[in-house]
Motif scaffolding. Sequence first.
Motif, PDB file in Angstrom:
ATOM      1  N   ASN A  63      39.605  35.633  44.066  1.00  0.00           N
ATOM      2  CA  ASN A  63      39.186  36.876  44.500  1.00  0.00           C
ATOM      3  C   ASN A  63      37.846  37.127  44.450  1.00  0.00           C
ATOM      4  O   ASN A  63      37.394  36.963  43.027  1.00  0.00           O
ATOM      5  N   CYS A  89      36.280  39.884  41.503  1.00  0.00           N
ATOM      6  CA  CYS A  89      36.487  39.584  40.016  1.00  0.00           C
ATOM      7  C   CYS A  89      36.456  38.190  39.640  1.00  0.00           C
ATOM      8  O   CYS A  89      36.058  37.856  38.303  1.00  0.00           O
ATOM      9  N   ASP A  95      38.802  35.926  39.672  1.00  0.00           N
ATOM     10  CA  ASP A  95      40.122  35.480  39.393  1.00  0.00           C
ATOM     11  C   ASP A  95      40.482  34.476  40.447  1.00  0.00           C
ATOM     12  O   ASP A  95      40.389  34.531  41.662  1.00  0.00           O
ATOM     13  N   CYS A 108      44.232  39.341  36.704  1.00  0.00           N
ATOM     14  CA  CYS A 108      44.748  40.698  36.140  1.00  0.00           C
ATOM     15  C   CYS A 108      46.034  40.702  36.390  1.00  0.00           C
ATOM     16  O   CYS A 108      46.741  39.755  36.995  1.00  0.00           O
ATOM     17  N   SER A 149      47.797  40.352  39.842  1.00  0.00           N
ATOM     18  CA  SER A 149      47.794  39.031  40.452  1.00  0.00           C
ATOM     19  C   SER A 149      48.561  38.123  40.009  1.00  0.00           C
ATOM     20  O   SER A 149      49.069  37.281  40.628  1.00  0.00           O
ATOM     21  N   ARG A 202      42.913  46.622  45.049  1.00  0.00           N
ATOM     22  CA  ARG A 202      44.204  45.822  44.443  1.00  0.00           C
ATOM     23  C   ARG A 202      44.950  45.020  45.429  1.00  0.00           C
ATOM     24  O   ARG A 202      45.795  44.328  45.019  1.00  0.00           O
ATOM     25  N   CYS A 211      44.108  41.518  44.896  1.00  0.00           N
ATOM     26  CA  CYS A 211      44.958  41.074  43.470  1.00  0.00           C
ATOM     27  C   CYS A 211      46.386  40.599  44.000  1.00  0.00           C
ATOM     28  O   CYS A 211      46.606  39.574  43.568  1.00  0.00           O
ATOM     29  N   LEU A 249      46.798  37.525  46.361  1.00  0.00           N
ATOM     30  CA  LEU A 249      45.969  36.277  46.179  1.00  0.00           C
ATOM     31  C   LEU A 249      47.033  35.203  46.245  1.00  0.00           C
ATOM     32  O   LEU A 249      46.696  34.212  46.992  1.00  0.00           O
TER      33      LEU A 249
HETATM   34 FE1  FES Z   1      40.976  40.099  39.695  1.00  0.00          FE
HETATM   35 FE2  FES Z   1      43.010  41.497  40.261  1.00  0.00          FE
HETATM   36  S1  FES Z   1      41.016  42.156  39.291  1.00  0.00           S
HETATM   37  S2  FES Z   1      42.702  39.484  40.644  1.00  0.00           S
END
Ligand code: FES
Length: 129
Positions: free
Chosen positions: A42, A45, A47, A70, A73, A112, A115, A118
């Motif tokens: 993502n 962020c 992630d 998060c 995710s 979101r 997230c 993903l």
């Molecule tokens: Fe990073 Fe949700 S804040 S995947």
Amino acid sequence: MENLDPSYSGDGMYREHIMDHYKNPHNKGTLDDADLTRTEKNPLCGDVITISLKLENKKVSEVKFEGRGCAISQAAASMITDEVKGKNVDEIENMTREDVVNMLGIEIGPVRTKCATLGLVAVKEAIKN
Ligand code: FES
């Protein structure tokens, strides 16, 4: 304003369902003898989710995920790996954001969505070729 707090996991009655998958994820890990692997990130962020899976007759016979991020995710990836196990690649290609929303049990906004999807994107990209 969307909540970008990495620990944010949604409100209300479904929160526990999400936290349960977050704390006790299903299919966590990697497959040493995976047929396909795919990492998705993502960009908002940083992630990541890495999916590894095995195919048998165009069906997912085994699937695992690794990742950090998060609660949404990670919980979604846990639910998605449960969901795609045993499905054939055509069924998986037809899965959408709505399917993930249904699994999570909460409505999610545009931020979101990345997230939540993903893991699904990683699975779809893995089987694409
Ligand atoms: Fe990073 Fe949700 S804040 S995947």
